[in-house]
Design a protein around this motif. Structure first.
Motif, mmCIF file in Angstrom:
data_model
loop_
_atom_site.group_PDB
_atom_site.id
_atom_site.type_symbol
_atom_site.label_atom_id
_atom_site.label_comp_id
_atom_site.label_asym_id
_atom_site.label_seq_id
_atom_site.Cartn_x
_atom_site.Cartn_y
_atom_site.Cartn_z
ATOM 1 N N LEU A 26 19.577 -54.533 -15.053
ATOM 2 C CA LEU A 26 20.660 -54.898 -14.137
ATOM 3 C C LEU A 26 21.014 -56.377 -14.195
ATOM 4 C CD1 LEU A 26 22.348 -53.255 -12.098
ATOM 5 C CD2 LEU A 26 20.851 -54.099 -10.296
ATOM 6 N N SER A 27 20.093 -57.206 -14.641
ATOM 7 C CA SER A 27 20.372 -58.650 -14.700
ATOM 8 C C SER A 27 21.538 -58.946 -15.636
ATOM 9 C CB SER A 27 19.122 -59.403 -15.166
ATOM 10 O OG SER A 27 18.680 -58.918 -16.429
ATOM 11 N N ILE A 28 21.686 -58.146 -16.697
ATOM 12 C CA ILE A 28 22.823 -58.336 -17.602
ATOM 13 C C ILE A 28 24.123 -58.024 -16.880
ATOM 14 C CG2 ILE A 28 23.982 -57.341 -19.627
ATOM 15 C CD1 ILE A 28 21.328 -57.211 -21.017
ATOM 16 N N ALA A 29 24.141 -56.903 -16.149
ATOM 17 C CA ALA A 29 25.359 -56.492 -15.442
ATOM 18 C C ALA A 29 25.723 -57.479 -14.344
ATOM 19 C CB ALA A 29 25.178 -55.095 -14.858
ATOM 20 N N ASN A 30 24.733 -58.144 -13.763
ATOM 21 C CA ASN A 30 25.005 -59.062 -12.652
ATOM 22 C C ASN A 30 25.342 -60.474 -13.106
ATOM 23 O OD1 ASN A 30 25.059 -57.961 -10.010
ATOM 24 N ND2 ASN A 30 22.885 -57.472 -10.166
ATOM 25 N N ALA A 31 25.243 -60.750 -14.412
ATOM 26 C CA ALA A 31 25.636 -62.067 -14.918
ATOM 27 C C ALA A 31 27.155 -62.179 -14.848
ATOM 28 C CB ALA A 31 25.152 -62.244 -16.353
ATOM 29 N N HIS A 32 27.643 -63.283 -14.297
ATOM 30 C CA HIS A 32 29.078 -63.449 -14.083
ATOM 31 C C HIS A 32 29.729 -64.008 -15.343
ATOM 32 C CE1 HIS A 32 32.850 -63.964 -12.141
ATOM 33 N NE2 HIS A 32 32.364 -63.809 -10.912
ATOM 34 N N TYR A 37 29.403 -69.671 -20.055
ATOM 35 C CA TYR A 37 29.037 -70.882 -20.797
ATOM 36 C C TYR A 37 28.377 -71.921 -19.903
ATOM 37 C CZ TYR A 37 31.965 -68.791 -24.388
ATOM 38 O OH TYR A 37 32.501 -67.929 -25.315
ATOM 39 N N THR A 38 28.796 -72.050 -18.668
ATOM 40 C CA THR A 38 28.196 -73.064 -17.791
ATOM 41 C C THR A 38 26.738 -72.743 -17.486
ATOM 42 O OG1 THR A 38 29.026 -71.892 -15.841
ATOM 43 C CG2 THR A 38 30.378 -73.686 -16.716
ATOM 44 N N HIS A 39 26.368 -71.462 -17.489
ATOM 45 C CA HIS A 39 24.982 -71.070 -17.208
ATOM 46 C C HIS A 39 24.236 -70.638 -18.471
ATOM 47 C CE1 HIS A 39 25.473 -70.214 -12.594
ATOM 48 N NE2 HIS A 39 25.884 -71.421 -12.952
ATOM 49 N N ASP A 40 24.857 -70.849 -19.639
ATOM 50 C CA ASP A 40 24.224 -70.510 -20.920
ATOM 51 C C ASP A 40 23.654 -69.087 -20.885
ATOM 52 O OD1 ASP A 40 23.505 -70.933 -23.521
ATOM 53 O OD2 ASP A 40 21.608 -71.921 -23.054
ATOM 54 N N VAL A 41 24.507 -68.162 -20.482
ATOM 55 C CA VAL A 41 24.070 -66.786 -20.232
ATOM 56 C C VAL A 41 23.479 -66.139 -21.470
ATOM 57 C CG1 VAL A 41 24.919 -64.464 -19.706
ATOM 58 C CG2 VAL A 41 25.608 -66.404 -18.288
ATOM 59 N N TRP A 42 24.079 -66.359 -22.629
ATOM 60 C CA TRP A 42 23.580 -65.677 -23.826
ATOM 61 C C TRP A 42 22.121 -66.032 -24.110
ATOM 62 C CZ3 TRP A 42 25.154 -61.711 -26.644
ATOM 63 C CH2 TRP A 42 24.486 -61.456 -27.839
ATOM 64 N N ASN A 43 21.818 -67.290 -24.124
ATOM 65 C CA ASN A 43 20.447 -67.694 -24.449
ATOM 66 C C ASN A 43 19.452 -67.347 -23.345
ATOM 67 O OD1 ASN A 43 20.967 -68.814 -27.036
ATOM 68 N ND2 ASN A 43 21.844 -70.639 -26.073
ATOM 69 N N ARG A 44 19.924 -67.201 -22.127
ATOM 70 C CA ARG A 44 19.025 -66.804 -21.034
ATOM 71 C C ARG A 44 18.575 -65.362 -21.166
ATOM 72 N NH1 ARG A 44 22.302 -67.404 -15.956
ATOM 73 N NH2 ARG A 44 20.559 -66.236 -15.059
ATOM 74 N N PHE A 45 19.456 -64.487 -21.665
ATOM 75 C CA PHE A 45 19.158 -63.049 -21.650
ATOM 76 C C PHE A 45 18.937 -62.436 -23.031
ATOM 77 C CE2 PHE A 45 21.590 -63.692 -17.714
ATOM 78 C CZ PHE A 45 20.722 -63.117 -16.793
ATOM 79 N N MET A 46 19.368 -63.115 -24.092
ATOM 80 C CA MET A 46 19.369 -62.492 -25.405
ATOM 81 C C MET A 46 18.474 -63.249 -26.384
ATOM 82 S SD MET A 46 21.500 -60.183 -24.465
ATOM 83 C CE MET A 46 21.764 -59.345 -26.003
ATOM 84 N N ALA A 47 17.726 -62.481 -27.169
ATOM 85 C CA ALA A 47 16.895 -63.057 -28.224
ATOM 86 C C ALA A 47 17.338 -62.558 -29.593
ATOM 87 C CB ALA A 47 15.427 -62.704 -27.989
ATOM 88 N N VAL A 48 18.566 -62.070 -29.649
ATOM 89 C CA VAL A 48 19.136 -61.588 -30.911
ATOM 90 C C VAL A 48 20.514 -62.217 -31.052
ATOM 91 C CG1 VAL A 48 17.893 -59.396 -30.986
ATOM 92 C CG2 VAL A 48 20.036 -59.550 -29.715
ATOM 93 N N ALA A 526 29.919 -59.671 -27.368
ATOM 94 C CA ALA A 526 28.708 -58.846 -27.459
ATOM 95 C C ALA A 526 28.109 -58.595 -26.083
ATOM 96 C CB ALA A 526 27.678 -59.529 -28.367
ATOM 97 N N PHE A 527 28.071 -59.619 -25.262
ATOM 98 C CA PHE A 527 27.477 -59.480 -23.931
ATOM 99 C C PHE A 527 28.278 -58.492 -23.084
ATOM 100 C CE2 PHE A 527 26.025 -60.807 -19.718
ATOM 101 C CZ PHE A 527 24.672 -60.999 -19.948
ATOM 102 N N ASN A 528 29.598 -58.570 -23.169
ATOM 103 C CA ASN A 528 30.421 -57.655 -22.394
ATOM 104 C C ASN A 528 30.324 -56.225 -22.901
ATOM 105 O OD1 ASN A 528 32.242 -58.883 -20.140
ATOM 106 N ND2 ASN A 528 32.204 -60.429 -21.740
ATOM 107 N N MET A 529 30.081 -56.041 -24.183
ATOM 108 C CA MET A 529 29.864 -54.686 -24.698
ATOM 109 C C MET A 529 28.581 -54.094 -24.127
ATOM 110 S SD MET A 529 32.457 -53.846 -26.381
ATOM 111 C CE MET A 529 31.839 -52.306 -27.071
#
Length: 588
Positions: A26-32, A37-48, A526-529
């Motif tokens: 659910l943390s992915i779905a709740n990321a705004h 980019y301001t919260h560096d969402v990709w690097n926080r949640f993704m290791a690929v 990718a994140f939105n997919m």
């Protein structure tokens, strides 16, 4: 009628399975997305890398994992694809497979529409003549209205009732069809007087059209020697009376205001009526297309009575009284009974409907809290024999256990509805509920997500962070993307909308931001997919909660989740259906 696989215990077990999955994903779905980019969402949640996610989403069939995914999983310890140590995604295939398994189709808890119709027709209480099922539906005609109306008609026949109450009735599509096609007396209740006025005018036009259509159909049948259909007999004209005085069961009002569509146009209906002076084989298709429902979501705000001015309350009361008086003048043949009222579970239906009898309550794409309120009302009101509710706009649901304290103002929240989830204080989050509104089937065909507009908004947020201290302004940017000619134009329009000083930034500086983040566009895509992939699971939990609520009641002979619509045509395709036992109704 409740099978062991759909028992309360089984539904609770399925809820636990979905909760277990969402507690990690659910943390992915709740990321705004705005803060991508301001919260560096990709690097926080993704290791690929994003390219791997996009490739896997497009190639992973959901039936088996690619060899490289299996090899990666064997070298790491993951749960649903997330690393057990860092909580970052390591295995996209594992996540996709888990998402599919925890969606409603994967859980195997839903009935098909045909299964529901068969169940309703196989085992009837003694309520009179069997409902005739005409083959009037096809892919070209009013998919939602026709699919749902047959189910509602079967529920009414099963319960032996002739009244339907359509909550959030909007512009009158569903109820008009229920009344004209099935002879049901339908009361439509909507909080928008604009909708009820429009529905009233539309029904006047459709009655006129129906009169011409029935006359033409009877003439054609007489020439061929065929017997009239049940619907034609239902609206047969007696000598000395006009058609409005002969429709045997009145009522009317319509589909729900939150996923409304557009008719072919009232002037087109008039034109079609005039065409009936000549034989026209396309009459039925024109008539049904006039009731068609588009799937574009719009919203009409539901204003509680406490927030209305005294003049507005008095005006609504006067309009409702005038409509009731007109209905009494027209007699029982009235095709349309629209009422303007804000509906909650505490609403006294008898105060709105003088002629109230036992009825079926329906809602087609009822927005936010109105869907759970419909189910609460069904349970609480003895005069409601059955319910068929299709919700939408999950992002507008109020949550009882919102840690930010932004739940419902009335004290009765829309989620969770079941005692089972309430006991666990379950919370989804607004961004997750907004993700639940995404349409996986459409996105899979390349429809639905405007990536450039999302990218523009996220980069604008970076600019606001870097140059304006009030970048978390309560004011919304709004839909400036559709008017913007370029990214620079978009930013300047947004700054003016936010009432910020745009002279701080030159055009070249604004364009530099675009050029800096453009190479990272794949990350957002990718994140939105992945968000889209999780959407059916979040929607599934919300709907399972509603089903569980019905299962917790003791006086229902049937409670089920039913897929009514083709999700490509109507993304919110599931209905919650409930039927009270005959004993509970007669003892009330």
């Amino acid at each position: 009628m409740v099978s062991p696989s759909n028992s309360l215990t089984e539904i609770q077990r399925r809820i636990d399975e979905v909760k277990g999955f969402l507690s990690i994903a659910l943390s992915i779905a709740n990321a705004h997305t705005v803060e991508f980019y301001t919260h560096d969402v990709w690097n926080r949640f993704m290791a690929v890398p994003p390219q791997e996610v996009l490739s896997t989403v497009s190639s992973c069939s959901g039936q088996q994992r690619a060899p490289e995914c299996k090899a990666k999983a064997e070298k790491s310890t993951t749960t649903f694809g997330f690393c057990n140590v860092t909580n970052r995604l390591l295995d996209t295939c594992e996540l996709l497979l888990a998402a599919k398994a925890h969606s409603l189709p994967g859980l195997g808890v839903c009935m098909s529409r045909d299964e529901l119709l068969q169940a309703l027709r196989e085992k009837r209480e003694d309520t009179g003549a069997e409902l005739q099922s005409d083959e009037f539906m096809n892919s070209k005609k009013s998919h939602e209205v026709q699919s749902m109306s047959e189910v509602v008609a079967c529920l009414a026949q099963r319960c032996g009732v002739k009244q339907v109450i359509d909550v959030g009735s909007g512009k009158g599509y569903l109820s008009s069809f229920l009344s004209l096609q099935y002879g049901l007396r339908v009361y439509g209740i909507d909080s928008s007087s604009t909708n009820t006025h429009g529905a009233q005018e539309r029904n006047r036009k459709l009655k006129k059209f129906s009169k011409a259509y029935q006359k033409h159909s009877k003439t054609a049948r007489a020439q061929s020697g065929a017997t009239p259909s049940p619907q034609e007999e239902l609206v047969d004209v007696k000598p000395g009376l006009n058609r409005d005085e002969n429709i045997s069961h009145g009522g009317g009002a319509g589909v729900v205001s939150q996923e409304e569509g557009v008719l072919i146009g009232l002037s087109d209906v008039d034109t079609a009526v005039e065409m009936q002076s000549e034989a026209n084989p396309d009459t039925e298709e024109l008539y049904l297309s006039a009731l068609s429902v588009d799937v574009i979501q719009t919203m009409s705000p539901r204003v509680p009575p406490s927030q209305l001015s005294a003049e507005e309350r008095e005006r609504r009361k006067r309009e409702n009284l005038e409509r009731k008086a007109q209905n009494r003048t027209d007699g029982a043949s009235t095709v349309f009974s629209p009422l303007t009222s804000y509906i909650t579970a505490e609403t006294e239906l008898r105060e709105l409907i003088n002629e109230l009898e036992d009825a079926v309550m329906v809602g087609l794409h009822t927005c936010g809290d109105l869907a759970p309120s419909t189910l609460r009302m069904f349970v609480a009101k003895p005069e409601l024999a059955a319910v068929c509710s299709v919700g939408c706009c999950y992002h507008l649901l109020s949550e009882e256990f919102d840690p930010a304290g932004q739940g419902c103002s009335s004290g009765v929240c829309g989620f969770p509805l079941s005692q089972y989830l309430r006991d666990q204080s379950w919370f989804c989050g607004r961004n997750a509920r907004m993700s639940a509104c995404l349409a996986l089937e459409r996105v899979s065909l390349g429809q639905g997500i405007q990536m450039e507009s999302l990218f523009y908004r996220a980069v604008l947020h970076v600019i606001l962070r870097d140059h304006y201290s009030s970048f978390k302004s309560e004011k919304r940017v709004g839909n400036v993307y559709s008017k913007a000619k370029s990214f620079v134009d978009y930013v300047r329009r947004a700054l003016r909308r936010l009432e910020l000083d745009e002279s701080k930034l030159s055009d070249s500086k604004i364009q530099d931001y675009h050029d800096t983040y453009w190479p990272r566009m794949d990350e957002m895509h990718a994140f939105n997919m992945l968000k889209v992939t999780l959407a059916p699971c979040i929607e599934g939990l919300i709907l399972l909660d509603r089903l569980c609520y019905l299962k917790e009641q003791e006086d229902l002979s049937l409670s089920a989740l039913v897929q009514l619509f083709d999700p490509l045509l109507s993304p919110r395709s599931y209905a919650v259906v409930g039927l009270k036992s005959f004993e509970s109704r007669t003892s009330s």
